[in-house]
Design a protein around this motif. Structure first.
Motif, PDB file in Angstrom:
ATOM      1  N   ASP A  54      -3.553   0.462   2.697  1.00  0.00           N
ATOM      2  CA  ASP A  54      -2.839   1.139   1.602  1.00  0.00           C
ATOM      3  C   ASP A  54      -1.750   0.244   1.009  1.00  0.00           C
ATOM      4  O   ASP A  54      -1.167  -0.610   1.683  1.00  0.00           O
ATOM      5  N   LYS A  55      -1.504   0.493  -0.271  1.00  0.00           N
ATOM      6  CA  LYS A  55      -0.654  -0.384  -1.076  1.00  0.00           C
ATOM      7  C   LYS A  55       0.775  -0.487  -0.536  1.00  0.00           C
ATOM      8  O   LYS A  55       1.347  -1.574  -0.488  1.00  0.00           O
ATOM      9  N   LEU A  56       1.337   0.653  -0.115  1.00  0.00           N
ATOM     10  CA  LEU A  56       2.719   0.598   0.363  1.00  0.00           C
ATOM     11  C   LEU A  56       2.819  -0.175   1.677  1.00  0.00           C
ATOM     12  O   LEU A  56       3.727  -0.991   1.860  1.00  0.00           O
ATOM     13  N   GLN A  79       0.871  -2.548   2.617  1.00  0.00           N
ATOM     14  CA  GLN A  79       0.702  -3.968   2.259  1.00  0.00           C
ATOM     15  C   GLN A  79       2.034  -4.545   1.771  1.00  0.00           C
ATOM     16  O   GLN A  79       2.444  -5.649   2.168  1.00  0.00           O
ATOM     17  N   ALA A  80       2.723  -3.787   0.933  1.00  0.00           N
ATOM     18  CA  ALA A  80       4.018  -4.261   0.417  1.00  0.00           C
ATOM     19  C   ALA A  80       5.034  -4.400   1.544  1.00  0.00           C
ATOM     20  O   ALA A  80       5.837  -5.345   1.569  1.00  0.00           O
TER      21      ALA A  80
END
Ligand SMILES: N[C@@H](CCC(=O)N[C@@H](CS)C(=O)NCC(=O)O)C(=O)O
Length: 203
Positions: free
Chosen positions: A85-87, A89-90
């Protein structure tokens, strides 16, 4: 072609790459490259990495990729060490940038001065200035780990690999982890990952 890595086994930045290769059982050739003998300063080496640093990976297509954390990112794609998921990954990237800006320049540099390059006589002022900054970075990690099992994701990720590299040998740069129980718990968890190895000064 099979992945090749030019790395020095005594370097945490290189050990990160060895760890992800071993965790993920990626076939590779390791080319031991001793920067203390000038191996990174030759014209041939600078063709691979104009910045004259190890590690450098040669990828399946023959191209060269320097920068340890970029190599981790490349190798971890599609594995559990890079979250979906994007968050998350960030968050993983957040800790990898922290590692390169706040952690490695203190913890790794003092280890090099004290135990690898043995340049304490010439670099004592730099070493001493790094002590409070290194402990500050360890404090940020300790605080995070008092509420989280891992850095960045719900399971071990390349952020943990990046931060493990120099934290587990912090004592070789004069940093004691005695007052950092959460960091010691997390190091122990990292060391249970199949394929794991520690760096050894005698490597
Ligand atoms: N940001 C780079 C740093 C790499 C780096 O500093 N490598 C050191 C060894 S740990 C090096 O090759 N130094 C060459 C030299 O000092 O001549 C990375 O993460 O890969």
């Amino acid at each position: 072609m099979q992945i090749k890595v030019w790395g020095m086994s005594l370097s945490g930045n290189c050990h990160k790459v060895r760890l992800i290769l071993d965790y993920l059982k990626i076939p590779h050739e390791w080319i031991e490259t001793d920067l203390r003998r000038g191996a990174t300063k030759t014209p041939e080496f600078k063709q691979m990495n104009p910045n004259a640093h190890v590690p450098v990976a040669q990828l399946e297509d023959g191209s060269f990729l320097p920068e340890s954390n970029a190599i981790l990112y490349y190798l971890a794609q599609g594995s559990a060490f890079w979250p979906a998921d994007k968050l998350s990954q960030a968050r993983v990237l957040q800790w990898m940038f922290f590692e390169q800006y706040d952690h490695e320049p203190r913890i790794a540099v003092n280890r090099s001065i004290q135990s690898i390059a043995n340049t304490m006589a010439e670099r004592r002022a730099e070493y001493e200035a790094n002590v409070p900054k290194g402990y500050r970075a360890l404090g940020v990690m300790e605080s995070h780990l008092s509420e989280n099992r891992w850095f960045g994701a719900a399971q071990a990720s390349i952020a943990d690999v990046a931060l493990y590299a120099y934290t587990h040998v912090a004592d070789e740069g004069g940093f004691s982890l005695a007052d950092y129980p959460h960091i010691r718990r997390w190091l122990g968890e990292m060391e249970k990952i199949p394929g794991h190895s520690r760096m050894r000064l005698t490597a």
